[in-house]
Motif scaffolding. Structure first.
Motif, mmCIF file in Angstrom:
data_model
loop_
_atom_site.group_PDB
_atom_site.id
_atom_site.type_symbol
_atom_site.label_atom_id
_atom_site.label_comp_id
_atom_site.label_asym_id
_atom_site.label_seq_id
_atom_site.Cartn_x
_atom_site.Cartn_y
_atom_site.Cartn_z
ATOM 1 N N ARG A 1 -75.643 60.008 -73.428
ATOM 2 C CA ARG A 1 -76.239 60.046 -74.767
ATOM 3 C C ARG A 1 -77.706 60.454 -74.712
ATOM 4 O O ARG A 1 -78.197 61.162 -75.590
ATOM 5 C CB ARG A 1 -76.087 58.675 -75.424
ATOM 6 C CG ARG A 1 -76.585 58.604 -76.854
ATOM 7 C CD ARG A 1 -76.418 57.212 -77.444
ATOM 8 N NE ARG A 1 -76.965 57.152 -78.779
ATOM 9 C CZ ARG A 1 -76.322 57.489 -79.892
ATOM 10 N NH1 ARG A 1 -75.066 57.895 -79.815
ATOM 11 N NH2 ARG A 1 -76.913 57.411 -81.079
ATOM 12 N N ALA B 1 -77.885 64.245 -74.614
ATOM 13 C CA ALA B 1 -77.024 64.999 -75.522
ATOM 14 C C ALA B 1 -77.811 65.844 -76.512
ATOM 15 O O ALA B 1 -77.435 66.990 -76.788
ATOM 16 C CB ALA B 1 -76.105 64.032 -76.274
ATOM 17 N N ASP B 2 -78.885 65.299 -77.057
ATOM 18 C CA ASP B 2 -79.605 66.022 -78.108
ATOM 19 C C ASP B 2 -80.157 67.346 -77.603
ATOM 20 O O ASP B 2 -80.051 68.378 -78.268
ATOM 21 C CB ASP B 2 -80.741 65.147 -78.659
ATOM 22 C CG ASP B 2 -81.353 65.739 -79.911
ATOM 23 O OD1 ASP B 2 -80.645 65.833 -80.929
ATOM 24 O OD2 ASP B 2 -82.542 66.121 -79.873
ATOM 25 N N LEU C 1 -77.285 69.831 -77.093
ATOM 26 C CA LEU C 1 -76.786 70.330 -78.362
ATOM 27 C C LEU C 1 -77.737 71.371 -78.963
ATOM 28 O O LEU C 1 -77.292 72.374 -79.535
ATOM 29 C CB LEU C 1 -76.595 69.169 -79.343
ATOM 30 C CG LEU C 1 -75.419 68.237 -79.058
ATOM 31 C CD1 LEU C 1 -75.440 67.035 -79.999
ATOM 32 C CD2 LEU C 1 -74.096 68.977 -79.185
ATOM 33 N N VAL D 1 -68.473 66.389 -81.302
ATOM 34 C CA VAL D 1 -69.021 65.320 -80.467
ATOM 35 C C VAL D 1 -68.295 64.026 -80.793
ATOM 36 O O VAL D 1 -68.152 63.656 -81.958
ATOM 37 C CB VAL D 1 -70.538 65.142 -80.719
ATOM 38 C CG1 VAL D 1 -71.105 64.072 -79.797
ATOM 39 C CG2 VAL D 1 -71.271 66.462 -80.518
ATOM 40 N N VAL E 1 -79.480 61.037 -81.219
ATOM 41 C CA VAL E 1 -78.780 62.318 -81.335
ATOM 42 C C VAL E 1 -78.992 62.766 -82.777
ATOM 43 O O VAL E 1 -78.292 62.318 -83.695
ATOM 44 C CB VAL E 1 -77.287 62.175 -81.005
ATOM 45 C CG1 VAL E 1 -76.598 63.541 -81.064
ATOM 46 C CG2 VAL E 1 -77.104 61.552 -79.621
ATOM 47 N N TRP E 2 -79.963 63.649 -82.983
ATOM 48 C CA TRP E 2 -80.395 63.975 -84.338
ATOM 49 C C TRP E 2 -79.311 64.637 -85.160
ATOM 50 O O TRP E 2 -79.208 64.415 -86.377
ATOM 51 C CB TRP E 2 -81.650 64.853 -84.276
ATOM 52 C CG TRP E 2 -82.837 64.091 -83.774
ATOM 53 C CD1 TRP E 2 -83.331 64.079 -82.507
ATOM 54 C CD2 TRP E 2 -83.660 63.184 -84.523
ATOM 55 N NE1 TRP E 2 -84.412 63.224 -82.415
ATOM 56 C CE2 TRP E 2 -84.636 62.668 -83.639
ATOM 57 C CE3 TRP E 2 -83.661 62.764 -85.850
ATOM 58 C CZ2 TRP E 2 -85.597 61.753 -84.048
ATOM 59 C CZ3 TRP E 2 -84.619 61.852 -86.267
ATOM 60 C CH2 TRP E 2 -85.574 61.357 -85.371
ATOM 61 N N GLU E 3 -78.492 65.450 -84.536
ATOM 62 C CA GLU E 3 -77.408 66.085 -85.280
ATOM 63 C C GLU E 3 -76.416 65.035 -85.775
ATOM 64 O O GLU E 3 -75.906 65.113 -86.897
ATOM 65 C CB GLU E 3 -76.680 67.098 -84.389
ATOM 66 C CG GLU E 3 -77.499 68.325 -84.031
ATOM 67 C CD GLU E 3 -77.817 69.170 -85.250
ATOM 68 O OE1 GLU E 3 -77.059 69.119 -86.242
ATOM 69 O OE2 GLU E 3 -78.832 69.887 -85.218
ATOM 70 N N GLN E 4 -76.151 64.035 -84.940
ATOM 71 C CA GLN E 4 -75.242 62.959 -85.318
ATOM 72 C C GLN E 4 -75.832 62.129 -86.453
ATOM 73 O O GLN E 4 -75.130 61.736 -87.392
ATOM 74 C CB GLN E 4 -74.954 62.085 -84.093
ATOM 75 C CG GLN E 4 -73.819 61.095 -84.271
ATOM 76 C CD GLN E 4 -73.563 60.317 -82.996
ATOM 77 O OE1 GLN E 4 -74.455 59.714 -82.419
ATOM 78 N NE2 GLN E 4 -72.324 60.335 -82.545
#
Length: 323
Positions: A50, A53-54, A57, A73, A100-103
């Protein structure tokens, strides 16, 4: 650990695999050539810590995989693998602190969209709170706070401001305003109906209410609690500790303030209606302010953490020239 599933165009698969191979915190790489049909391409699977991950991505989006293919994801609840343990050790920081900013943007997008379900929850929560303020029943007030879904749009506003996504911030603000407006209007009608049935009467609103009078009498503590709730709420979202949101929900008097304003409006009590409106504004403003500042601080902290991230030994720099 997170599991990434990507559909990549044939001409980008090699670059995607190279990025994964060279990134810290990645393992369990699988490439299924020609497996994807819609869109056509290769299927690439991998697991990533984790904490890393950012960045990965962002690099995938830099290659345009989100436009020419897809990126999915998933959270991995259990991974029994020495390689996975090693990958987590490679990545800097702790998984609980990683953002995880997209999440985050996706989750707040879902929670901040004006839907029938959201509106019904707002209306029902406000009606429950109306019963609580009239009966001076703290249990009903707490129940209404827990049912109210207003933290989703508040988090969406904070995320939209920090991520510079005006669409997300605007949609969240719209949901918040429309939700509270509909709830207050519906609860005003509900209060008039309860009065007609003899279940509510004006004297109940004017009687001393030691358990709930704070709802329409804002003070500095109201703003302080709202600030703290905003910090706790945003941390619970960024660290995926959603259970903490229950505590946030019952710590601020947003829905009860709206309910008291509605009941006061039904009886023409402008003093209580005004006080409740101020309480509502103070709490909403405090949460947005502290939530936004929390995300900004977390983004700066995590950027510092990522600056310490290193590539795997011998790996070339990424497409941006480095991390």
């Amino acid at each position: 650990m997170l599991h990434l599933r990507m559909i990549t165009p044939h001409h980008l698969t090699e670059r995607v695999v190279e990025l994964i191979d060279n990134s810290v915190g990645t393992t369990h790489l699988v490439v299924l050539a020609g497996a994807a049909r819609d869109p056509e391409g290769d299927l690439v699977l991998c697991d990533v810590a984790r904490e890393a991950a950012d960045e990965l991505l962002q690099e995938m989006r830099g290659l345009g995989i989100d436009k020419s293919g897809s990126i999915a994801v998933e959270n991995i609840d259990l991974s029994i693998s020495t390689r996975a343990d090693d990958a987590e050790e490679e990545a800097p920081g702790e998984a609980a602190d990683a953002v995880v900013w997209e999440q985050l943007a996706e989750s707040t997008h879902e929670e901040s969209t004006l839907t029938i379900t959201y509106a019904v929850f707002m209306i029902v929560a406000t009606m429950i709170a109306a019963c609580g303020v009239v009966l001076d029943n703290a249990i009903l007030i707490v129940g209404a706070m827990a049912v109210g879904p207003e933290f989703g749009p508040l988090a969406g506003i904070c995320t939209g401001l920090v991520q510079r996504r005006p669409g997300l911030a605007g949609r969240s603000l719209f949901a918040l305003v429309v939700g509270f407006t509909a709830a207050i209007v519906a609860t005003t009608v509900f209060s008039l109906g309860m009065d007609a049935l003899g279940l509510f009467h004006e004297g109940m609103l004017d009687d001393p209410r030691p358990n709930t009078s704070f709802i329409w009498q804002p003070d500095p503590f109201s703003f302080v609690v709202a600030l703290l709730a905003g910090v706790a709420g945003m941390l619970s979202l960024t660290s995926a500790k959603a259970g903490a949101l229950v505590g946030v929900a019952i710590s601020v008097t947003t829905v009860p303030a709206g309910a008291n304003a509605a009941v006061a409006l039904s009886y023409g009590d402008l003093g209580q209606m005004w006080g409740s409106g101020i309480q509502l504004a103070v709490n909403l403003g405090g949460i947005v302010l502290s939530g936004t500042l929390t995300l900004i601080a977390w983004k700066m902290l995590w950027r510092t953490q990522q600056d310490r991230m290193v590539r795997k030994p011998g790996a070339p720099l990424g497409p941006g020239g480095g991390i």
